[in-house]
Design an enzyme around this catalytic site. Structure first.
Site, PDB file in Angstrom:
ATOM      1  N   PRO A 177      29.349 -32.604  60.136  1.00 56.47           N
ATOM      2  CA  PRO A 177      30.440 -32.802  61.099  1.00 56.47           C
ATOM      3  C   PRO A 177      31.300 -31.548  61.262  1.00 56.47           C
ATOM      4  O   PRO A 177      32.241 -31.524  62.054  1.00 56.47           O
ATOM      5  CB  PRO A 177      31.263 -33.924  60.444  1.00 56.47           C
ATOM      6  CG  PRO A 177      31.017 -33.776  58.982  1.00 56.47           C
ATOM      7  CD  PRO A 177      29.645 -33.173  58.811  1.00 56.47           C
ATOM      8  N   ASP A 195      22.190 -23.165  61.915  1.00 54.34           N
ATOM      9  CA  ASP A 195      21.207 -22.528  61.045  1.00 54.34           C
ATOM     10  C   ASP A 195      21.543 -22.752  59.564  1.00 54.34           C
ATOM     11  O   ASP A 195      20.639 -22.861  58.733  1.00 54.34           O
ATOM     12  CB  ASP A 195      21.164 -21.017  61.329  1.00 54.34           C
ATOM     13  CG  ASP A 195      20.707 -20.739  62.757  1.00 54.34           C
ATOM     14  OD1 ASP A 195      19.847 -21.484  63.263  1.00 54.34           O
ATOM     15  OD2 ASP A 195      21.225 -19.795  63.370  1.00 54.34           O
ATOM     16  N   SER A 255      26.618 -22.731  65.573  1.00 55.58           N
ATOM     17  CA  SER A 255      27.214 -21.623  66.317  1.00 55.58           C
ATOM     18  C   SER A 255      26.159 -20.684  66.879  1.00 55.58           C
ATOM     19  O   SER A 255      26.339 -20.134  67.962  1.00 55.58           O
ATOM     20  CB  SER A 255      28.141 -20.823  65.395  1.00 55.58           C
ATOM     21  OG  SER A 255      29.133 -21.656  64.870  1.00 55.58           O
ATOM     22  N   ARG A 295      36.338 -19.087  60.272  1.00 54.21           N
ATOM     23  CA  ARG A 295      35.594 -20.265  60.727  1.00 54.21           C
ATOM     24  C   ARG A 295      36.390 -21.106  61.712  1.00 54.21           C
ATOM     25  O   ARG A 295      35.835 -21.750  62.589  1.00 54.21           O
ATOM     26  CB  ARG A 295      35.200 -21.133  59.520  1.00 54.21           C
ATOM     27  CG  ARG A 295      33.884 -20.723  58.947  1.00 54.21           C
ATOM     28  CD  ARG A 295      33.128 -21.882  58.318  1.00 54.21           C
ATOM     29  NE  ARG A 295      31.743 -21.471  58.140  1.00 54.21           N
ATOM     30  CZ  ARG A 295      30.756 -21.781  58.957  1.00 54.21           C
ATOM     31  NH1 ARG A 295      30.978 -22.532  59.995  1.00 54.21           N
ATOM     32  NH2 ARG A 295      29.535 -21.355  58.748  1.00 54.21           N
ATOM     33  N   GLU A 326      24.202 -17.104  55.490  1.00 54.32           N
ATOM     34  CA  GLU A 326      24.923 -17.225  54.217  1.00 54.32           C
ATOM     35  C   GLU A 326      24.920 -15.899  53.492  1.00 54.32           C
ATOM     36  O   GLU A 326      23.937 -15.159  53.546  1.00 54.32           O
ATOM     37  CB  GLU A 326      24.244 -18.278  53.344  1.00 54.32           C
ATOM     38  CG  GLU A 326      24.567 -19.668  53.800  1.00 54.32           C
ATOM     39  CD  GLU A 326      24.571 -20.626  52.634  1.00 54.32           C
ATOM     40  OE1 GLU A 326      25.172 -20.294  51.596  1.00 54.32           O
ATOM     41  OE2 GLU A 326      23.952 -21.674  52.773  1.00 54.32           O
TER      42      GLU A 326
HETATM   43  N1  LIG Z   1      30.736 -31.839  55.392  1.00 54.89           N
HETATM   44  C1  LIG Z   1      30.760 -30.513  55.266  1.00 54.89           C
HETATM   45  N2  LIG Z   1      31.904 -29.849  55.043  1.00 54.89           N
HETATM   46  C2  LIG Z   1      31.936 -28.502  54.951  1.00 54.89           C
HETATM   47  N3  LIG Z   1      30.835 -27.715  55.069  1.00 54.89           N
HETATM   48  C3  LIG Z   1      29.667 -28.319  55.303  1.00 54.89           C
HETATM   49  C4  LIG Z   1      29.569 -29.742  55.405  1.00 54.89           C
HETATM   50  N4  LIG Z   1      28.264 -30.051  55.636  1.00 54.89           N
HETATM   51  C5  LIG Z   1      27.591 -28.888  55.663  1.00 54.89           C
HETATM   52  N5  LIG Z   1      28.417 -27.845  55.470  1.00 54.89           N
HETATM   53  C6  LIG Z   1      28.120 -26.390  55.487  1.00 54.89           C
HETATM   54  O1  LIG Z   1      28.556 -25.857  56.735  1.00 54.89           O
HETATM   55  C7  LIG Z   1      27.900 -24.614  56.928  1.00 54.89           C
HETATM   56  C8  LIG Z   1      27.820 -24.254  58.394  1.00 54.89           C
HETATM   57  O2  LIG Z   1      27.186 -25.252  59.088  1.00 54.89           O
HETATM   58  P1  LIG Z   1      26.209 -25.053  60.314  1.00 54.89           P
HETATM   59  O3  LIG Z   1      25.112 -24.121  60.014  1.00 54.89           O
HETATM   60  O4  LIG Z   1      25.814 -26.439  60.699  1.00 54.89           O
HETATM   61  O5  LIG Z   1      27.144 -24.454  61.461  1.00 54.89           O
HETATM   62  P2  LIG Z   1      27.511 -22.986  61.902  1.00 54.89           P
HETATM   63  O6  LIG Z   1      27.617 -22.073  60.727  1.00 54.89           O
HETATM   64  O7  LIG Z   1      28.671 -23.111  62.786  1.00 54.89           O
HETATM   65  O8  LIG Z   1      26.276 -22.572  62.798  1.00 54.89           O
HETATM   66  P3  LIG Z   1      25.160 -21.427  62.654  1.00 54.89           P
HETATM   67  O9  LIG Z   1      24.638 -21.508  61.252  1.00 54.89           O
HETATM   68  O10 LIG Z   1      24.141 -21.805  63.683  1.00 54.89           O
HETATM   69  O11 LIG Z   1      25.827 -20.120  62.932  1.00 54.89           O
HETATM   70  C9  LIG Z   1      26.545 -24.788  56.296  1.00 54.89           C
HETATM   71  O12 LIG Z   1      26.251 -23.666  55.502  1.00 54.89           O
HETATM   72  C10 LIG Z   1      26.658 -26.054  55.435  1.00 54.89           C
HETATM   73  O13 LIG Z   1      26.291 -25.808  54.092  1.00 54.89           O
HETATM   74  C1  LIG Z   2      28.375  -5.079  72.329  1.00 53.64           C
HETATM   75  C2  LIG Z   2      27.197  -5.931  72.645  1.00 53.64           C
HETATM   76  C3  LIG Z   2      26.592  -6.403  71.387  1.00 53.64           C
HETATM   77  C4  LIG Z   2      25.535  -7.407  71.664  1.00 53.64           C
HETATM   78  C5  LIG Z   2      24.843  -7.706  70.398  1.00 53.64           C
HETATM   79  C6  LIG Z   2      23.951  -8.859  70.567  1.00 53.64           C
HETATM   80  C7  LIG Z   2      23.092  -9.033  69.375  1.00 53.64           C
HETATM   81  C8  LIG Z   2      23.030 -10.470  69.012  1.00 53.64           C
HETATM   82  C9  LIG Z   2      21.952 -10.706  68.047  1.00 53.64           C
HETATM   83  C10 LIG Z   2      22.197 -11.987  67.333  1.00 53.64           C
HETATM   84  C11 LIG Z   2      21.147 -12.204  66.318  1.00 53.64           C
HETATM   85  C12 LIG Z   2      21.482 -13.357  65.502  1.00 53.64           C
HETATM   86  C13 LIG Z   2      20.470 -13.529  64.438  1.00 53.64           C
HETATM   87  C14 LIG Z   2      20.690 -14.825  63.768  1.00 53.64           C
HETATM   88  C15 LIG Z   2      21.267 -14.955  62.607  1.00 53.64           C
HETATM   89  C16 LIG Z   2      21.539 -16.287  62.023  1.00 53.64           C
HETATM   90  O1  LIG Z   2      20.717 -16.476  60.924  1.00 53.64           O
HETATM   91  C17 LIG Z   2      22.992 -16.369  61.584  1.00 53.64           C
HETATM   92  C18 LIG Z   2      23.340 -17.793  61.211  1.00 53.64           C
HETATM   93  O2  LIG Z   2      23.362 -18.598  62.298  1.00 53.64           O
HETATM   94  N1  LIG Z   2      23.875 -15.950  62.641  1.00 53.64           N
HETATM   95  C19 LIG Z   2      24.573 -14.840  62.578  1.00 53.64           C
HETATM   96  C20 LIG Z   2      25.401 -14.473  63.762  1.00 53.64           C
HETATM   97  O3  LIG Z   2      24.576 -14.151  61.602  1.00 53.64           O
END
Ligand SMILES: Nc1ncnc2c1ncn2[C@@H]1O[C@H](COP(=O)(O)OP(=O)(O)OP(=O)(O)O)[C@@H](O)[C@H]1O
Ligand SMILES: CCCCCCCCCCCCC/C=C/[C@@H](O)[C@H](CO)NC(C)=O
Ligand SMILES: [Ca+2]
Length: 507
Positions: A116, A175, A218, A282, A469
């Site tokens: 959530p 992710d 995200s 965050r 992470e």
């Molecule tokens: N109930 C919770 N409260 C706080 N953190 C949580 C909870 N459930 C999961 N998480 C943690 O939240 C972190 C971020 O979650 P998630 O990957 O879904 O979103 P995000 O970081 O916004 O997206 P992305 O990884 O695509 O950038 C995860 O590493 C997960 O371990």
């Molecule tokens: C000034 C213009 C800059 C543009 C740069 C664009 C490059 C974007 C590339 C994004 C690659 C993201 C790779 C994904 C990583 C994920 O594992 C991680 C967790 O969701 N996300 C990030 C942002 O680290």
């Protein structure tokens, strides 16, 4: 691949606009007989139909199927057939149900974890409003857990008693949430099979349960790179039809101790620094990456160290290929085998703005072709991208190319290698046990600034961004495990031929 030709079989009957429309049984989600007497007709659906039952065609059934929309989106569409006889209607419903029952790859019972807290904190709402009704229509039952803290899903998967009762695990999140599920499932599988994760050379046992991702994070790069879009309805439909996409997983070790698994990006330098900064923001939601990305770009830190890697000389592709990994990719259909002549190790020492290992393209809405556009989902390799120290202007050109058609590797300070295994040792760790990275980092950072006051301050250590992470160590050893997991996905489909939809038909 049995197909029901919706109008083709019934040319003599009414067809809408004289169009013929063919739907593969594998893309039918459900069939439902419409009980005209008992109110099914009052659920609002009749209003959407251009046809209503008539005296000549009083019986009806509805088929829900996958319709391909723009930009890899899938949608659930209903088509209603009207029949003159009750028995004919029954026969059709029964036949379609029998055909659906033969599709054994479809999940019947799923374990769902909702974060959530990810992305815009919409996970629960997305699941309840967009996904649960589709699962219900496809007669999929679920056990749903809304997580209460980070690592809740991972730890639950490691210990839950009866995993065999499920046909798959679904995560609603980004992710990071997907990474939790991977850690839970892979660790559980190794524990059940007596495999020691701490040994970097150990061959890991592949997980049998498939993982579905309902994007609510995200970046959502795993979902985007395996489906072609981060859209919850599309992902739910890929789960329902029982798609299967194998994926490579990297294991990351430090000093022969297991640290983490990675499926998308392992990034040191730029992407590590972006993540470290963005974690403190965050509260900004997905915009935190833009803010921290800009800030990190301005700081322009480089990091010294040694990268050693084992090139994958026996693969069919290279990171500079023009054709990306797509659904039905030939490399994915090859069985993973340990190459007969594993190549020797290459060693590169230098000053790097970024060291990225992309085990898949890492395409995401910010970068639709990704960090390594030709990386494959399941070929047992990762693309190691080394961005050497260069001017801010050149680094900006490199970054911008991630968002355009231009080749981000075609620059003198960038090199890319397809590898099976690699190691990284930061320069200041070379005679150092790296017991306490953060303390050492602070000490060395101060030292370097004192030693080189005129050069600007680049800290000794960055952090590794491991699928979103931060890793606690900079010195790592990474190995790719070919097709260790499977997703409810099929890879990105080639752009579809656009189809018009016949909303109702009569038989
Ligand atoms: N109930 C919770 N409260 C706080 N953190 C949580 C909870 N459930 C999961 N998480 C943690 O939240 C972190 C971020 O979650 P998630 O990957 O879904 O979103 P995000 O970081 O916004 O997206 P992305 O990884 O695509 O950038 C995860 O590493 C997960 O371990
Ligand atoms: C000034 C213009 C800059 C543009 C740069 C664009 C490059 C974007 C590339 C994004 C690659 C993201 C790779 C994904 C990583 C994920 O594992 C991680 C967790 O969701 N996300 C990030 C942002 O680290
Ligand atoms: Ca790969």
């Amino acid at each position: 691949n049995f197909k029901i030709s919706v109008c083709g079989f019934f040319q003599s009957a009414l067809t809408i606009d004289q169009q013929s429309h063919s739907v593969s049984v594998s893309e039918i989600l459900a069939v439902q007989e419409l009980d005209l007497e008992s109110g099914t007709k009052d659920d609002g659906r009749w209003q959407k139909m251009s046809q209503k039952p008539t005296e000549a065609y009083p019986y009806a059934f509805t088929v829900s199927y996958v319709r391909r929309a723009r930009k890899h989106r899938w949608r659930c569409t209903d088509v209603t057939f009207f029949c003159p006889e009750w028995a004919l209607c029954q026969q059709w419903v029964q036949t379609i149900k029998e055909q659906l029952a033969e599709l054994t790859s479809r999940p019947k019972h799923l374990l769902v974890y909702i974060n959530p807290y990810g992305g815009k904190q919409q996970g629960t709402c997305i699941y309840e409003q967009k996904v649960a009704p589709l699962f219900a229509r496809a007669s999929i039952s679920t056990d749903v857990i809304v997580t209460e803290h980070a690592n809740h899903a991972r730890d639950h998967l490691r210990t839950v008693a009866e995993l065999k009762q499920y046909d798959g695990v679904v995560c609603v999140g980004g992710d990071g949430m997907f990474s939790e599920i991977v850690h839970g499932l892979v660790s559980r599988t190794q524990k059940d099979n007596g495999v020691d994760q701490n040994s970097p050379e150990e061959k890991l046992v592949a997980c049998s349960l498939r993982i579905g991702i309902i994007p609510a994070g995200s970046t959502d790069c795993i979902c985007y790179g395996t489906v072609g879009i981060n859209d919850p309805v599309t992902s739910a439909l890929h789960i329902i039809v029982g798609d299967s996409q194998p994926m490579d997983v990297c294991s990351v070790h430090h000093n022969k101790t297991f640290l983490k698994y990675s499926v998308s990006l392992l990034g040191y330098g730029f992407y590590g620094d972006v993540l470290a900064d963005s974690e403190r923001k965050r509260w900004m939601g997905p915009a935190r990456y833009d803010f921290s990305g800009f800030k990190t770009f301005l700081t322009h830190h480089y990091y010294e160290g040694t990268v050693s890697f084992q090139p994958a000389t026996d693969t069919l592709g290279t990171p500079r290929d023009k054709s990306p990994c797509r659904a039905g990719c030939v490399l994915t259909s090859l069985l993973c085998s340990t190459p007969e002549n594993e190549g020797g190790w290459r060693v590169i020492r230098g000053k790097f703005l970024a060291i990225n290992a992309a085990s898949m393209s890492c395409a995401c809405p910010r970068s639709p072709k990704g960090l390594s556009p030709a990386a494959h989902l399941a070929d047992g390799t990762t693309d190691l991208i080394l961005v050497r120290k260069c001017s801010r202007f050149n680094f900006l050109r490199h970054l911008i190319r991630h968002t355009s058609k231009d080749d981000q590797f075609d620059m003198t300070f960038v090199e890319v290698h397809r590898v099976r295994r690699f190691r990284f040792l930061p320069r200041h760790c070379q005679n150092d046990s790296e017991q306490d990275l953060r303390e050492n980092g602070k000490r060395l950072f101060g030292q370097i600034c004192r030693d080189h006051p005129a050069r600007g301050c680049s800290p000794a250590f960055s952090s590794w961004n491991c699928d979103g992470e931060i890793l606690p160590h900079a010195a790592i050893e990474v190995g790719v495990h070919c097709q260790l997991i499977k997703l409810f996905a099929r890879g990105i489909e080639e752009p579809p031929v656009f189809e018009d939809v016949a909303a109702t038909c009569a038989i």
